[in-house]
Design a protein around this motif. Structure first.
Motif, short mmCIF file in Angstrom:
data_model
loop_
_atom_site.label_atom_id
_atom_site.label_comp_id
_atom_site.label_asym_id
_atom_site.label_seq_id
_atom_site.Cartn_x
_atom_site.Cartn_y
_atom_site.Cartn_z
N LYS A 105 0.82 -1.19 0.00
CA LYS A 105 0.00 0.00 0.00
C LYS A 105 0.86 1.25 0.00
CE LYS A 105 -4.04 1.91 2.31
NZ LYS A 105 -4.95 1.76 3.43
N LYS A 106 0.59 2.16 -0.93
CA LYS A 106 1.36 3.39 -1.03
C LYS A 106 0.72 4.52 -0.24
CE LYS A 106 3.07 2.21 -5.60
NZ LYS A 106 4.44 2.06 -5.17
N GLY A 107 -0.54 4.36 0.14
CA GLY A 107 -1.23 5.41 0.88
C GLY A 107 -2.39 5.96 0.08
N LYS A 108 -2.99 7.00 0.63
CA LYS A 108 -4.10 7.63 -0.07
C LYS A 108 -4.04 9.14 0.13
CE LYS A 108 -7.12 6.49 3.86
NZ LYS A 108 -8.38 5.83 4.26
N ASP A 109 -4.71 9.83 -0.77
CA ASP A 109 -4.63 11.28 -0.82
C ASP A 109 -6.03 11.86 -0.75
OD1 ASP A 109 -3.54 13.81 -1.10
OD2 ASP A 109 -3.67 13.76 -3.29
N GLY A 110 -6.21 12.85 0.11
CA GLY A 110 -7.50 13.53 0.22
C GLY A 110 -7.44 14.90 -0.41
N PHE A 111 -8.43 15.22 -1.23
CA PHE A 111 -8.41 16.50 -1.94
C PHE A 111 -9.84 16.98 -2.16
CE2 PHE A 111 -9.02 13.28 -5.08
CZ PHE A 111 -9.84 13.84 -6.04
N PRO A 218 -19.17 21.00 -5.63
CA PRO A 218 -17.85 20.79 -5.02
C PRO A 218 -17.59 19.30 -4.80
CG PRO A 218 -19.04 22.54 -3.90
CD PRO A 218 -20.02 21.89 -4.81
N ILE A 219 -16.36 18.89 -4.99
CA ILE A 219 -15.97 17.49 -4.83
C ILE A 219 -14.93 17.40 -3.71
CG2 ILE A 219 -14.86 15.51 -5.94
CD1 ILE A 219 -15.87 16.59 -8.61
N GLU A 220 -15.16 16.46 -2.80
CA GLU A 220 -14.19 16.19 -1.73
C GLU A 220 -14.17 14.69 -1.49
OE1 GLU A 220 -14.30 18.72 1.70
OE2 GLU A 220 -13.56 17.13 3.02
N GLU A 221 -13.03 14.07 -1.69
CA GLU A 221 -12.96 12.62 -1.58
C GLU A 221 -11.51 12.15 -1.37
OE1 GLU A 221 -12.69 11.10 -6.15
OE2 GLU A 221 -14.69 11.73 -5.47
N TRP A 222 -11.39 10.83 -1.02
CA TRP A 222 -10.10 10.17 -0.89
C TRP A 222 -9.84 9.37 -2.16
CZ3 TRP A 222 -6.49 10.52 2.94
CH2 TRP A 222 -6.88 11.10 4.16
N ARG A 223 -8.58 9.32 -2.56
CA ARG A 223 -8.17 8.47 -3.68
C ARG A 223 -6.90 7.70 -3.29
NH1 ARG A 223 -10.00 9.53 -9.10
NH2 ARG A 223 -12.15 10.29 -8.90
N ASP A 224 -6.86 6.42 -3.64
CA ASP A 224 -5.64 5.63 -3.39
C ASP A 224 -4.54 6.04 -4.35
OD1 ASP A 224 -6.74 4.14 -1.32
OD2 ASP A 224 -7.55 2.61 -2.68
N LEU A 225 -3.32 6.10 -3.84
CA LEU A 225 -2.19 6.45 -4.68
C LEU A 225 -1.81 5.27 -5.58
CD1 LEU A 225 0.10 8.29 -2.11
CD2 LEU A 225 -1.34 9.32 -3.86
N GLU A 226 -1.48 5.59 -6.81
CA GLU A 226 -1.02 4.60 -7.76
C GLU A 226 0.47 4.81 -8.02
OE1 GLU A 226 -2.92 2.22 -8.74
OE2 GLU A 226 -4.83 2.98 -7.96
N SER A 227 1.11 3.79 -8.58
CA SER A 227 2.52 3.92 -8.93
C SER A 227 2.68 4.98 -10.01
CB SER A 227 3.08 2.59 -9.43
OG SER A 227 3.03 1.62 -8.41
N ALA A 228 3.67 5.84 -9.83
CA ALA A 228 3.91 6.89 -10.81
C ALA A 228 4.57 6.32 -12.06
CB ALA A 228 4.78 7.98 -10.20
#
Length: 387
Positions: A105-111, A218-228
């Motif tokens: 797991k790489k983590g997740k990002d909230g935006f 307006p959009i506010e949500e979490w997304r899982d990080l993917e490999s760059a």
């Protein structure tokens, strides 16, 4: 822990009665003869003699060394410390090495994102959680880079949060883009691990094609990080400079001749490049000069010379940094690429400087491939930290 307890059998003593006849079994007696005793004693004496002989030989060898006893003790202590230090370094390298290739797991990002108002897209980076540890201490120094592809010129960076895997950013950025053009763009939020002395490592990223979301609310949500995506190094262009040094006069001349195949920085597919020259010593900027701006070109020709007075004894301490910028009349001038030359440089930077010193009074020209400004700044910071 496993253990057993055994209860010993008690001896039973029969009380004799008047009608009982006591019968005694013959007792086994072990007799040690004088010969057995003497043989065991001889064995012990032989062992003692052997130990004493080895001990005396060792002490004799030490006596032959022409050093006082305290010096021998000091050498032994230093050797033991060196061995312990090597063992510690090996254990640390094996057990605490950087986890760049860690899977999982790489983590997740909230935006969040807000409606387009007046041709503006507002993107908020709120927080990240459960990031991958990138440093030897089991943490990271994360920050987020935000850009709206395919335009790579306009990008934003959040602040760096030290030693955490769950940073809270709460930072907002605004992109000015017409609403009708928004559908063909992709929002990219990349999480990096900051490193002061080397290239920043990407932890993961979130890509959102703008034609897949509804910006009517307006959009506010979490997304899982993917490999760059592992992209090839971007070609920034090349610059040709000439160096000339006159030892008797203590005069260094840097001539900016030309550049070619520069990166496109403007919407029209061109750039407005100019070059800044900085004279550095010990991490401090001594002097700076810059060329004129060449409008709408990716292959500018300058042929502009700049002179600096530097005594010969200071030449080994001097670095010359050359940066190509794209001039922007309204906003900040963006760096296209950077190089540096000097006795502490590497590769072409060191070769060019050495050729100049080996050929006094003669101008020595050399092409240099431009590198990202942050990479060169990291190398310069690393050189200053070694002092």
């Amino acid at each position: 822990m496993k253990f057993n307890l055994f209860r010993g059998l008690e001896a039973v003593t029969a009380e004799p009665t008047s009608a009982t006849t006591l019968t005694m079994a013959p007792t086994q007696v072990v007799i040690f003869t004088a010969a057995d005793t003497s043989s065991s004693n001889n064995t012990e004496i032989n062992k003692n003699d052997m130990f004493e002989e080895i001990k005396s030989k060792f002490l004799n060898e030490i006596d032959k060394i022409p050093l006082p006893p305290w010096a021998l003790i000091a050498i032994a202590v230093v050797a033991a410390l060196l061995i312990l230090t090597c063992c510690f370094c090996i254990i640390k390298k094996c057990c605490c090495k950087k986890k760049k290739n860690k899977k999982g797991k790489k983590g997740k990002d909230g935006f969040n994102m807000k409606n387009m108002q007046g041709g503006e897209l507002t993107v908020g980076i709120l927080q990240a959680a459960d990031l991958m540890s990138m440093d030897s201490g089991g943490t990271s120094d994360p920050y987020v880079k935000v850009l709206l592809l395919p335009d790579k010129k306009k990008k934003f960076d959040t602040k760096v949060h030290k030693k955490t895997l769950n940073p809270v950013f709460n930072e907002t950025f605004v992109f000015k883009v017409p609403y009708e053009e928004l559908g063909g763009k992709t929002l990219v939020m990349s999480v990096y691990d900051y490193d002061r002395f080397s290239k920043h490592d990407v932890i993961g990223e979130v890509k959102i094609p703008m034609n897949t979301i509804d910006l009517g609310r307006p959009i506010e949500e979490w997304r899982d990080l993917e490999s760059a995506d592992q992209e090839e190094p971007e070609k920034l262009g090349d610059i040709c400079i000439s160096l000339r040094y006159v030892p008797t006069a203590g005069k260094l001349t840097v001539c900016i001749l030309e550049a070619k195949n520069l990166k496109k920085m403007d919407a029209c597919g061109l750039s407005d490049p100019y070059v800044k020259i900085q004279l550095l010593q010990g991490g401090k900027r001594l002097k700076k000069k810059k060329t004129t701006v060449k409008k709408n070109t990716l292959n500018p020709y300058y042929n502009e010379s700049f002179s600096f007075e530097i005594p010969l004894e200071q030449m080994q301490k001097i670095l010359v940094a050359v940066t190509v910028f794209d001039y922007d009349k309204i906003g900040k001038n963006d760096a296209i690429g950077k190089i540096f030359v000097g006795s502490k440089a590497t590769g072409l930077g060191l070769k060019h400087w050495s050729d100049m010193l080996a050929n006094p009074r003669r101008p020595i020209a050399q092409w240099h491939p431009l590198q990202p400004e942050e990479d060169i700044d990291g190398q310069l910071a690393s050189l200053n930290a070694k002092k």
